[in-house]
Design a protein around this motif. Structure first.
Motif, PDB file in Angstrom:
ATOM      1  N   THR A  21       0.826  -1.209   0.000  1.00  0.00           N
ATOM      2  CA  THR A  21       0.000   0.000   0.000  1.00  0.00           C
ATOM      3  C   THR A  21       0.861   1.260   0.000  1.00  0.00           C
ATOM      4  OG1 THR A  21      -0.182  -0.137   2.426  1.00  0.00           O
ATOM      5  CG2 THR A  21      -1.958  -1.120   1.116  1.00  0.00           C
ATOM      6  N   SER A  22       2.016   1.211   0.656  1.00  0.00           N
ATOM      7  CA  SER A  22       2.918   2.363   0.643  1.00  0.00           C
ATOM      8  C   SER A  22       3.453   2.611  -0.765  1.00  0.00           C
ATOM      9  CB  SER A  22       4.069   2.129   1.612  1.00  0.00           C
ATOM     10  OG  SER A  22       4.973   3.218   1.602  1.00  0.00           O
ATOM     11  N   ALA A  23       3.797   1.533  -1.467  1.00  0.00           N
ATOM     12  CA  ALA A  23       4.275   1.676  -2.846  1.00  0.00           C
ATOM     13  C   ALA A  23       3.161   2.212  -3.747  1.00  0.00           C
ATOM     14  CB  ALA A  23       4.770   0.328  -3.365  1.00  0.00           C
ATOM     15  N   MET A  24       1.939   1.716  -3.562  1.00  0.00           N
ATOM     16  CA  MET A  24       0.814   2.190  -4.363  1.00  0.00           C
ATOM     17  C   MET A  24       0.517   3.662  -4.085  1.00  0.00           C
ATOM     18  SD  MET A  24      -1.698  -1.154  -4.071  1.00  0.00           S
ATOM     19  CE  MET A  24      -2.995  -0.458  -5.097  1.00  0.00           C
ATOM     20  N   GLN A  25       0.696   4.082  -2.852  1.00  0.00           N
ATOM     21  CA  GLN A  25       0.490   5.485  -2.511  1.00  0.00           C
ATOM     22  C   GLN A  25       1.504   6.374  -3.232  1.00  0.00           C
ATOM     23  OE1 GLN A  25       2.593   7.487  -0.195  1.00  0.00           O
ATOM     24  NE2 GLN A  25       1.269   9.266  -0.543  1.00  0.00           N
ATOM     25  N   MET A  26       2.752   5.933  -3.293  1.00  0.00           N
ATOM     26  CA  MET A  26       3.783   6.714  -3.986  1.00  0.00           C
ATOM     27  C   MET A  26       3.514   6.770  -5.490  1.00  0.00           C
ATOM     28  SD  MET A  26       7.362   5.862  -2.019  1.00  0.00           S
ATOM     29  CE  MET A  26       7.219   4.071  -2.099  1.00  0.00           C
ATOM     30  N   VAL A  27       3.043   5.659  -6.050  1.00  0.00           N
ATOM     31  CA  VAL A  27       2.716   5.632  -7.480  1.00  0.00           C
ATOM     32  C   VAL A  27       1.577   6.608  -7.785  1.00  0.00           C
ATOM     33  CG1 VAL A  27       1.765   4.214  -9.335  1.00  0.00           C
ATOM     34  CG2 VAL A  27       3.554   3.286  -7.872  1.00  0.00           C
ATOM     35  N   SER A  28       0.530   6.575  -6.963  1.00  0.00           N
ATOM     36  CA  SER A  28      -0.614   7.476  -7.174  1.00  0.00           C
ATOM     37  C   SER A  28      -0.195   8.939  -7.024  1.00  0.00           C
ATOM     38  CB  SER A  28      -1.737   7.146  -6.190  1.00  0.00           C
ATOM     39  OG  SER A  28      -2.264   5.862  -6.427  1.00  0.00           O
ATOM     40  N   SER A  29       0.687   9.207  -6.086  1.00  0.00           N
ATOM     41  CA  SER A  29       1.168  10.583  -5.907  1.00  0.00           C
ATOM     42  C   SER A  29       1.954  11.045  -7.126  1.00  0.00           C
ATOM     43  CB  SER A  29       2.045  10.674  -4.653  1.00  0.00           C
ATOM     44  OG  SER A  29       1.286  10.398  -3.487  1.00  0.00           O
ATOM     45  N   SER A  30       2.740  10.130  -7.696  1.00  0.00           N
ATOM     46  CA  SER A  30       3.487  10.456  -8.909  1.00  0.00           C
ATOM     47  C   SER A  30       2.548  10.740 -10.080  1.00  0.00           C
ATOM     48  CB  SER A  30       4.427   9.298  -9.265  1.00  0.00           C
ATOM     49  OG  SER A  30       5.092   9.537 -10.483  1.00  0.00           O
ATOM     50  N   LYS A  31       1.501   9.904 -10.228  1.00  0.00           N
ATOM     51  CA  LYS A  31       0.515  10.124 -11.293  1.00  0.00           C
ATOM     52  C   LYS A  31      -0.208  11.456 -11.092  1.00  0.00           C
ATOM     53  CE  LYS A  31      -0.407   5.186 -12.050  1.00  0.00           C
ATOM     54  NZ  LYS A  31      -1.412   4.099 -11.905  1.00  0.00           N
ATOM     55  N   LEU A  32      -0.488  11.789  -9.834  1.00  0.00           N
ATOM     56  CA  LEU A  32      -1.164  13.049  -9.530  1.00  0.00           C
ATOM     57  C   LEU A  32      -0.310  14.234  -9.976  1.00  0.00           C
ATOM     58  CD1 LEU A  32      -3.425  14.693  -8.199  1.00  0.00           C
ATOM     59  CD2 LEU A  32      -2.251  14.377  -5.995  1.00  0.00           C
ATOM     60  N   ALA A  33       0.989  14.170  -9.701  1.00  0.00           N
ATOM     61  CA  ALA A  33       1.883  15.254 -10.104  1.00  0.00           C
ATOM     62  C   ALA A  33       1.957  15.374 -11.622  1.00  0.00           C
ATOM     63  CB  ALA A  33       3.275  15.007  -9.528  1.00  0.00           C
ATOM     64  N   GLN A  34       1.967  14.241 -12.316  1.00  0.00           N
ATOM     65  CA  GLN A  34       2.032  14.261 -13.782  1.00  0.00           C
ATOM     66  C   GLN A  34       0.790  14.885 -14.397  1.00  0.00           C
ATOM     67  OE1 GLN A  34       2.953  10.358 -15.417  1.00  0.00           O
ATOM     68  NE2 GLN A  34       4.356   9.939 -13.750  1.00  0.00           N
ATOM     69  N   GLN A  36      -1.401  16.893 -13.009  1.00  0.00           N
ATOM     70  CA  GLN A  36      -1.527  18.307 -12.663  1.00  0.00           C
ATOM     71  C   GLN A  36      -0.669  19.163 -13.590  1.00  0.00           C
ATOM     72  OE1 GLN A  36      -0.730  17.873  -8.312  1.00  0.00           O
ATOM     73  NE2 GLN A  36      -2.572  19.104  -8.052  1.00  0.00           N
ATOM     74  N   LYS A  37       0.502  18.664 -13.916  1.00  0.00           N
ATOM     75  CA  LYS A  37       1.386  19.393 -14.838  1.00  0.00           C
ATOM     76  C   LYS A  37       0.762  19.477 -16.225  1.00  0.00           C
ATOM     77  CE  LYS A  37       6.121  19.379 -16.657  1.00  0.00           C
ATOM     78  NZ  LYS A  37       7.436  18.670 -16.642  1.00  0.00           N
ATOM     79  N   HIS A  38       0.185  18.359 -16.689  1.00  0.00           N
ATOM     80  CA  HIS A  38      -0.455  18.341 -18.009  1.00  0.00           C
ATOM     81  C   HIS A  38      -1.693  19.235 -18.025  1.00  0.00           C
ATOM     82  CE1 HIS A  38      -2.144  16.881 -21.771  1.00  0.00           C
ATOM     83  NE2 HIS A  38      -3.268  16.596 -21.138  1.00  0.00           N
ATOM     84  N   THR A  39      -2.479  19.195 -16.967  1.00  0.00           N
ATOM     85  CA  THR A  39      -3.733  19.947 -16.924  1.00  0.00           C
ATOM     86  C   THR A  39      -3.484  21.447 -16.950  1.00  0.00           C
ATOM     87  OG1 THR A  39      -4.799  18.159 -15.689  1.00  0.00           O
ATOM     88  CG2 THR A  39      -5.856  20.315 -15.614  1.00  0.00           C
ATOM     89  N   SER A  40      -2.429  21.878 -16.275  1.00  0.00           N
ATOM     90  CA  SER A  40      -2.140  23.316 -16.247  1.00  0.00           C
ATOM     91  C   SER A  40      -1.887  23.853 -17.653  1.00  0.00           C
ATOM     92  CB  SER A  40      -0.930  23.593 -15.345  1.00  0.00           C
ATOM     93  OG  SER A  40       0.240  22.973 -15.875  1.00  0.00           O
ATOM     94  N   GLY A  41      -1.241  23.039 -18.506  1.00  0.00           N
ATOM     95  CA  GLY A  41      -1.028  23.463 -19.882  1.00  0.00           C
ATOM     96  C   GLY A  41      -2.305  23.485 -20.688  1.00  0.00           C
TER      97      GLY A  41
END
Length: 303
Positions: A21-34, A36-41
């Motif tokens: 679950t800790s690994a899945m949390q880090m993966v989801s956080s990484s996807k969230l950052a990606q 958000q960067k795409h959406t801003s553009g």
């Protein structure tokens, strides 16, 4: 009472779950950052399209057009309603899907929508499966949308919706999805996208249009080609930008919900490990005390 071996086995199993679950949390956080960067553009483009349409609205150009010629402006009697429901394909996202489905059911109840006068467009398997089981007509569904969806991935659905509306297959389009507020909070939104109305334009907390930078400017147009041709090109783009923007927003909320759910699962696993280790240590101490008592009793019997 569980043996020491059973408790030890549960501790090891829970630690492995915590690692997952800790690994899945880090993966989801990484996807969230990606995303958000795409959406801003993308928002830069969407805001420009909205500003153009809002500017035309301020010039009252939309009011002067023939709704039959430009169906996106037609306020026709509502006989059939389409609902675009955006959910995830999988679970492990907390209450993300349940909130959307609950709001959609509430919308149907308030507007007295039934299987006979409602069609469902579904993004995400959870929503599609839910309404298939309830017997609703699924006009189009899109599963396995990528973590950071590009427009071309969902363009078939978006264009199909606008195409069917223009062909009078339905008379209004409602959109239900989870809006990303911040990392810890999502908000279920329900908005009518088609036909295009003043409510479609974003507003600030005071109710003013975000495109109000045009309000103090004298508005006058000379068109080449005719205004009707311009609106036929711009309004479908505006509707499609609203739909694609909602998909990005919902996907952002999904990643945040997944990260929060996995973080909560990790915290719960760690709490459980602490309790199990305390239970293990107490059981071990009790076993040691019992052994000492038995040895002492045996020595006393020999004397």
């Amino acid at each position: 009472m569980a043996s020491l071996q059973d408790i030890r086995r549960r501790i090891d199993s829970t630690k492995k779950t915590s690692q997952i679950t800790s690994a899945m949390q880090m993966v989801s956080s990484s996807k969230l950052a990606q995303i958000q960067k795409h959406t801003s553009g993308y928002l830069d483009y969407a805001n420009h399209v909205e500003a153009i349409v809002a500017h035309l609205a301020f010039a009252h150009l939309l009011d002067k057009q023939n709704g039959d010629a430009i169906p996106f402006l037609t306020q026709r009697p509502i006989q059939t309603t389409a609902i675009l429901v955006i959910t995830s394909d999988r679970g492990l996202v907390g209450g993300y899907n349940n909130q959307v489905l609950k709001q959609t059911d509430l919308l149907m109840q308030e507007q007295k929508l039934t299987k006979d006068n409602t069609v469902i467009f579904a993004i995400g398997g959870k929503g599609a499966d839910y309404y298939v089981k309830k017997g609703y007509t699924i006009a189009f569904e899109d599963r396995d949308v990528t973590d950071v969806p590009r427009f071309w991935e969902v363009s078939e659905l978006v264009k199909e919706i606008t195409k069917q509306y223009a062909a009078h297959k339905f008379d209004a389009l409602e959109l239900v999805f989870n809006h990303f507020v911040n990392r810890l909070q999502n908000q279920v939104l329900n908005q009518q996208v088609l036909p295009i109305r003043a409510e479609n334009f974003k507003r600030d907390n005071n109710g003013n249009l975000l495109a109000d930078k045009y309000k103090d400017q004298p508005i006058s147009y000379e068109f080449e080609p005719a205004p009707e041709s311009l609106l036929k090109a711009v309004l479908p783009q505006f509707a499609q930008s609203l739909l694609y923007g909602a998909i990005l927003d919902a996907k952002t909320a999904e990643h945040a919900a997944s990260a929060n759910a996995m973080q909560a699962a990790t915290d719960n696993a760690r709490d459980l490990i602490s309790r199990l280790e305390l239970k293990y240590n107490r059981a071990r101490q009790a076993a040691i005390t019992t052994e000492i008592t038995e040895i002492t009793g045996g020595m006393a019997a020999l004397q």
